[in-house]
Design a protein around this motif. Sequence first.
Motif, PDB file in Angstrom:
ATOM      1  N   HIS A  90     -15.962  -5.935   2.921  1.00  0.00           N
ATOM      2  CA  HIS A  90     -14.875  -5.959   3.908  1.00  0.00           C
ATOM      3  C   HIS A  90     -15.311  -5.295   5.216  1.00  0.00           C
ATOM      4  CE1 HIS A  90     -11.552  -7.827   1.826  1.00  0.00           C
ATOM      5  NE2 HIS A  90     -11.769  -7.090   0.750  1.00  0.00           N
TER       6      HIS A  90
ATOM      7  N   HIS B  43     -10.198  -0.310  -1.703  1.00  0.00           N
ATOM      8  CA  HIS B  43     -11.305  -0.367  -2.666  1.00  0.00           C
ATOM      9  C   HIS B  43     -11.996   0.993  -2.782  1.00  0.00           C
ATOM     10  CE1 HIS B  43     -11.283  -4.550  -3.829  1.00  0.00           C
ATOM     11  NE2 HIS B  43     -11.247  -4.952  -2.578  1.00  0.00           N
TER      12      HIS B  43
ATOM     13  N   THR C 272       0.835  -1.199   0.000  1.00  0.00           N
ATOM     14  CA  THR C 272       0.000   0.000   0.000  1.00  0.00           C
ATOM     15  C   THR C 272       0.876   1.257   0.000  1.00  0.00           C
ATOM     16  OG1 THR C 272      -1.786  -1.124   1.195  1.00  0.00           O
ATOM     17  CG2 THR C 272      -1.766   1.266   1.301  1.00  0.00           C
TER      18      THR C 272
ATOM     19  N   TYR D  10      -3.706  -8.804   2.240  1.00  0.00           N
ATOM     20  CA  TYR D  10      -4.742  -8.582   3.253  1.00  0.00           C
ATOM     21  C   TYR D  10      -5.689  -9.771   3.313  1.00  0.00           C
ATOM     22  CZ  TYR D  10      -3.375  -3.635   3.542  1.00  0.00           C
ATOM     23  OH  TYR D  10      -2.688  -2.463   3.747  1.00  0.00           O
ATOM     24  N   GLU D  11      -6.048 -10.300   2.147  1.00  0.00           N
ATOM     25  CA  GLU D  11      -6.925 -11.474   2.110  1.00  0.00           C
ATOM     26  C   GLU D  11      -6.245 -12.678   2.771  1.00  0.00           C
ATOM     27  OE1 GLU D  11      -9.953 -11.939   1.166  1.00  0.00           O
ATOM     28  OE2 GLU D  11     -10.482 -10.097   0.108  1.00  0.00           O
TER      29      GLU D  11
ATOM     30  N   GLU E   5     -16.021  -1.756  -6.970  1.00  0.00           N
ATOM     31  CA  GLU E   5     -15.104  -1.371  -5.891  1.00  0.00           C
ATOM     32  C   GLU E   5     -15.883  -1.017  -4.627  1.00  0.00           C
ATOM     33  OE1 GLU E   5     -12.004  -1.785  -5.999  1.00  0.00           O
ATOM     34  OE2 GLU E   5     -11.365  -1.673  -8.097  1.00  0.00           O
TER      35      GLU E   5
ATOM     36  N   ALA F 181      -8.114  -3.225   3.425  1.00  0.00           N
ATOM     37  CA  ALA F 181      -8.585  -3.628   2.105  1.00  0.00           C
ATOM     38  C   ALA F 181      -9.781  -2.787   1.677  1.00  0.00           C
ATOM     39  CB  ALA F 181      -8.963  -5.111   2.116  1.00  0.00           C
TER      40      ALA F 181
ATOM     41  N   LEU G 134      -4.025  -6.039  -1.667  1.00  0.00           N
ATOM     42  CA  LEU G 134      -5.303  -6.715  -1.423  1.00  0.00           C
ATOM     43  C   LEU G 134      -5.106  -8.216  -1.248  1.00  0.00           C
ATOM     44  CD1 LEU G 134      -7.588  -4.816  -3.959  1.00  0.00           C
ATOM     45  CD2 LEU G 134      -7.751  -4.758  -1.462  1.00  0.00           C
TER      46      LEU G 134
ATOM     47  N   ARG H  75      -1.431  -2.197  -5.679  1.00  0.00           N
ATOM     48  CA  ARG H  75      -2.739  -2.256  -5.007  1.00  0.00           C
ATOM     49  C   ARG H  75      -3.262  -3.686  -4.970  1.00  0.00           C
ATOM     50  NH1 ARG H  75      -8.451  -1.741  -5.625  1.00  0.00           N
ATOM     51  NH2 ARG H  75      -8.303  -2.397  -7.785  1.00  0.00           N
TER      52      ARG H  75
END
Length: 286
Positions: A217, A194, A149, A167-168, A210, A190, A164, A160
Amino acid sequence: MSGSPLLTRLYTLQSSSGLIALLREQPQWVDLVRAWALQQGPPLAPAEMALEQVVTELERPPAGLDDLPRRRALAERALALVSAATHPALWAQMKAELAGNLLFVPTGVADENIEAAIEHLQQALAVLAPQGAPELWARCQYNLGQAYTLRRRGDREENRLQALLHYERALPALVSPTAREVAVQARLAAAELHLRAHLVRHAPGPRRAEMLAARDHYRAALLLIDRAEAPEEWANIQATLGDIALQLGNKAAARAYFASALEVFTATDYPPAHAELAARQRQAQA
């Protein structure tokens, strides 16, 4: 003072509170204790510490921002004493400590720190498994998301997407309060990515996609937050979900989210926040 009752007592102390109690009991020993401490010399520098001493020091929470450079030196010292082959878990932990320090301590060149942090975290994850060290795994994945990020080198959209992805990956290890906290942070980070992407998209379809991803999330983060323990965080997410629902055209959902947020941000306890939320709720009623 060799062989004295004072020296015997000093060597049996387990904490600073024990020393305070001792000197309250025997105030005549204050000057002797001060002289004894001076004779011991300064604390060991990280480069002089044995591995056990380094690990013990790093198990203590940081004493403040000023303590972080010392913790970096401690992690570097540990990495000089172990390898991924001999101590994989400890090696990965020190890599993660060093990476977190590089990411969040404003010293040196920021871009170079981020690249070094990414490398350390990738190396740590290469020897970790989510089942064996779920909290450390989740923290490394989350910090990699943070690193991508913040990253300014490379393609912005690729960074980006990498953020993501990590983070997932931080999400499945929900086996302890600490891991759940990391998962909340990952969900919120996350969602923010978006929302940022929504602002720069031009076609209606991608913009809506988005926004929906951010909404999902935030909803998932709410399931992990105890309102009683973190009421403001809980209410802020409710308010953000209200804003998203309003932009998506779902005024009924927006009103419900704003109403939930207003249960915490009352006119008595949070006057400005209450007034702002009440205005947004009226907008949803129009």
